[in-house]
Scaffold this motif. Structure first.
Motif, PDB file in Angstrom:
ATOM      1  N   ARG A  15      81.996  22.372 120.488  1.00 22.96           N
ATOM      2  CA  ARG A  15      81.449  23.595 120.838  1.00 22.96           C
ATOM      3  C   ARG A  15      81.961  24.692 121.521  1.00 22.96           C
ATOM      4  O   ARG A  15      82.745  24.539 122.632  1.00 22.96           O
ATOM      5  CB  ARG A  15      79.710  23.477 121.615  1.00 22.96           C
ATOM      6  CG  ARG A  15      80.016  23.502 122.686  1.00 22.96           C
ATOM      7  CD  ARG A  15      78.805  22.842 123.853  1.00 22.96           C
ATOM      8  NE  ARG A  15      77.334  24.120 123.765  1.00 22.96           N
ATOM      9  CZ  ARG A  15      76.650  23.535 124.538  1.00 22.96           C
ATOM     10  NH1 ARG A  15      76.112  22.563 124.855  1.00 22.96           N
ATOM     11  NH2 ARG A  15      75.929  25.156 124.268  1.00 22.96           N
ATOM     12  N   THR A  18      82.423  26.972 127.602  1.00 20.01           N
ATOM     13  CA  THR A  18      81.818  27.517 129.174  1.00 20.01           C
ATOM     14  C   THR A  18      82.233  26.923 129.843  1.00 20.01           C
ATOM     15  O   THR A  18      82.384  25.853 129.866  1.00 20.01           O
ATOM     16  CB  THR A  18      80.529  27.144 128.483  1.00 20.01           C
ATOM     17  OG1 THR A  18      80.197  25.983 129.092  1.00 20.01           O
ATOM     18  CG2 THR A  18      80.036  27.905 127.249  1.00 20.01           C
ATOM     19  N   THR A 158      74.693  30.907 127.201  1.00 21.80           N
ATOM     20  CA  THR A 158      75.248  29.808 126.491  1.00 21.80           C
ATOM     21  C   THR A 158      75.678  29.744 125.321  1.00 21.80           C
ATOM     22  O   THR A 158      76.673  29.211 124.848  1.00 21.80           O
ATOM     23  CB  THR A 158      74.773  28.421 127.585  1.00 21.80           C
ATOM     24  OG1 THR A 158      74.988  28.972 129.048  1.00 21.80           O
ATOM     25  CG2 THR A 158      75.679  27.261 127.651  1.00 21.80           C
ATOM     26  N   ASP A 159      74.727  29.622 124.394  1.00 26.09           N
ATOM     27  CA  ASP A 159      74.484  28.723 123.651  1.00 26.09           C
ATOM     28  C   ASP A 159      74.488  30.133 122.051  1.00 26.09           C
ATOM     29  O   ASP A 159      74.489  30.363 121.320  1.00 26.09           O
ATOM     30  CB  ASP A 159      73.517  28.150 122.863  1.00 26.09           C
ATOM     31  CG  ASP A 159      73.524  26.810 123.727  1.00 26.09           C
ATOM     32  OD1 ASP A 159      74.712  26.746 123.778  1.00 26.09           O
ATOM     33  OD2 ASP A 159      72.158  26.384 123.958  1.00 26.09           O
ATOM     34  N   THR A 160      74.907  31.506 122.307  1.00 26.51           N
ATOM     35  CA  THR A 160      75.102  32.449 121.964  1.00 26.51           C
ATOM     36  C   THR A 160      75.609  32.122 120.296  1.00 26.51           C
ATOM     37  O   THR A 160      75.319  33.028 119.410  1.00 26.51           O
ATOM     38  CB  THR A 160      75.501  33.624 122.400  1.00 26.51           C
ATOM     39  OG1 THR A 160      75.153  34.397 123.435  1.00 26.51           O
ATOM     40  CG2 THR A 160      75.948  35.124 121.535  1.00 26.51           C
ATOM     41  N   PRO A 162      76.594  28.951 117.923  1.00 24.15           N
ATOM     42  CA  PRO A 162      75.905  28.624 118.054  1.00 24.15           C
ATOM     43  C   PRO A 162      74.741  29.387 117.182  1.00 24.15           C
ATOM     44  O   PRO A 162      74.156  29.010 115.857  1.00 24.15           O
ATOM     45  CB  PRO A 162      75.581  27.021 118.417  1.00 24.15           C
ATOM     46  CG  PRO A 162      76.102  26.940 119.594  1.00 24.15           C
ATOM     47  CD  PRO A 162      76.459  28.814 119.895  1.00 24.15           C
ATOM     48  N   SER A 399      75.243  22.938 119.534  1.00 21.07           N
ATOM     49  CA  SER A 399      74.304  23.374 120.620  1.00 21.07           C
ATOM     50  C   SER A 399      73.852  22.256 120.785  1.00 21.07           C
ATOM     51  O   SER A 399      73.118  22.344 121.891  1.00 21.07           O
ATOM     52  CB  SER A 399      72.875  24.455 119.913  1.00 21.07           C
ATOM     53  OG  SER A 399      73.039  24.537 119.297  1.00 21.07           O
TER      54      SER A 399
END
Length: 451
Positions: A15, A18, A158-160, A162, A399
């Motif tokens: 992924r 981060t 954080t998961d923008t 995906p 994600s």
């Protein structure tokens, strides 16, 4: 020449990276996450902010406050500098999302990201307006509250990527692959800057505390003196490559029952300044492609990684000829996003060479598209999702934490975006029927005062 043993650290690098993971004890609670009342954002405020000049971020900006622990003055300066950048960047992302077709923005996943940006802007605007009235972040108590707001912002986004990918996947009949690639390229570059600014201040904050405990901190390896926030000023690419190779080899062995060999040559003792998590992500994705090609072609040749540090470039009287790297003449290297600390700062070029048969001619034109992959339903591990097999599908399922050996697909365009953001790039040279050379060029920060 050696085969890497199993990686002892369980990591998920499939992924987008981060750099900063905020532990539970540092995550802001409802009581103090937004110490100032969240501001209801108006259309006029978004337009006004988006219309302001956006500071052209440089790595010099991220290290100019010095090495931690920072003095109170430097810490407050870092906080106010961070505040001066983020609202404008968030407003521009909101406008970019609004410019998508209405039916696309109405998708639940893309709408979720849009609302996340609105929320993040709403918790920053009270500080922005206070600064405009001369009430900047002036005390350590203000700085602590502001850092908690930044922590909430970082966690929110954080998961923008995906989530956006899943949204675009569901809206593919309403938006073309070219438009998706163009939007994600721009959005990812903007997101890198936004997260990096926030993460850098949070890292400087925690590594400047007198009660600092490395094991409880969200900063990566801050106990090492070579770190300034999230930047390692003495990063050794060979160590990163070895760690990533072990990780990818584990996936390869699980999928294929085989572990390709890897050989590092050139100058493996090279060090330069860079963001470690970004380098890990790029190298992991490039090694996935090389290892998969090697195993599937039944090649017994090792994957060879050559590390070549660049000498400092000195402008000669009358001008010096520009040395063009493979792919640069085709526009694959774009360095319009971030400036290095010193234009003469030496960088590093890493070549990853495999003898896996090369890239088929019908595949080669598509390798930079987010909506393309070489994988089929039979190739990939079963996992969550709707069975889609293109690059967007791969990002969308990242994600959930699954790692794969996915080949030329989303990994290349995402990796190129990270490399280009720091003034470098990725170029691919393939000899079909023979193998592939991938050139990763990374620009160093330059000389940094060791004080």
């Amino acid at each position: 020449m050696k085969a890497f043993a199993r990686s002892s650290t369980a990591r998920t690098l499939s992924r987008p990276p981060t750099s900063l993971q905020v532990p539970a004890q540092w995550r802001p609670s409802a009581a103090h996450a937004s110490p100032r009342t969240a501001h209801k954002v108006s259309d006029a405020e978004i337009a006004a902010l988006a219309g302001q000049h956006q500071h052209s971020l440089s790595l010099a900006d991220l290290v100019k406050h010095g090495r931690p622990p920072l003095s109170e003055k430097s810490l407050l300066s870092s906080a106010n500098f961070t505040l001066s950048l983020l609202p404008i960047r968030l407003a521009r992302r909101i406008q970019a999302l609004r410019n998508l077709p209405y039916i696309v923005v109405s998708n639940p996943n893309i709408s979720r990201i849009y609302n996340n940006y609105l929320h993040s802007l709403s918790i920053l605007l009270p500080y922005w307006h206070a600064a405009g009235q001369g009430q900047s972040i002036a005390s350590l108590q203000d700085e602590i509250k502001f850092t908690n707001v930044l922590a909430e912002l970082v966690a929110t986004h954080t998961d923008t990527i995906p989530i956006l990918a899943k949204g675009f996947l569901e809206c593919r009949r309403y938006i073309s692959p070219a438009e998706v690639t163009r939007f994600l390229d721009e959005h990812l570059r903007a997101r890198i800057g936004t997260r990096l600014v926030g993460e850098q201040h949070i890292a400087l904050h925690f590594s400047s505390q007198p009660h600092f405990a490395p094991e409880d901190s969200p900063t990566p390896c801050p106990e090492h003196p070579s770190y300034i926030g999230v930047i390692d000023t003495a990063l050794r690419p060979s160590q990163t490559i070895e760690a990533c190779a072990g990780f990818v080899a584990d996936i390869c062995e699980l999928r294929y029952g085989s572990r390709p060999q890897l050989y590092i040559d050139g100058e493996p003792d090279t060090t330069f300044a860079f963001v470690p998590m970004h380098l890990e992500y790029i190298v992991t994705e490039l090694l996935k492609n090389a290892f998969r090609a090697t195993v599937e072609s039944r090649s017994r040749e090792p994957v060879v990684v050559t590390i070549a540090p660049e000498p400092p470039f000195k402008q000669q009287p009358g001008g010096a000829p520009h040395i063009t790297l493979p792919g640069e003449d085709r526009g694959l290297f774009r360095s319009d996003a971030i400036r290095p600390l010193d234009d003469n700062a030496p960088g590093v070029t890493i070549r990853i060479r495999d003898r896996g048969g090369g890239i088929p001619p019908d595949v080669l034109p598509n390798i930079w598209s987010y909506s393309f992959t070489t994988f089929s339903d039979e190739d990939e591990f079963p996992g969550p999702g709707d069975g889609s097999t293109d690059g967007l599908g791969a990002i969308a399922t990242a994600s959930v934490g699954g790692s794969s050996i996915a080949g030329l697909g989303y990994g290349l365009p995402l990796s190129r975006a990270y490399a280009e953001y720091f003034g470098g790039g990725i170029a691919v040279q393939s000899l079909y029927g023979w193998g592939t050379d991938v050139y990763l060029r990374l620009k160093g920060v330059g000389t940094i005062d060791k004080k």
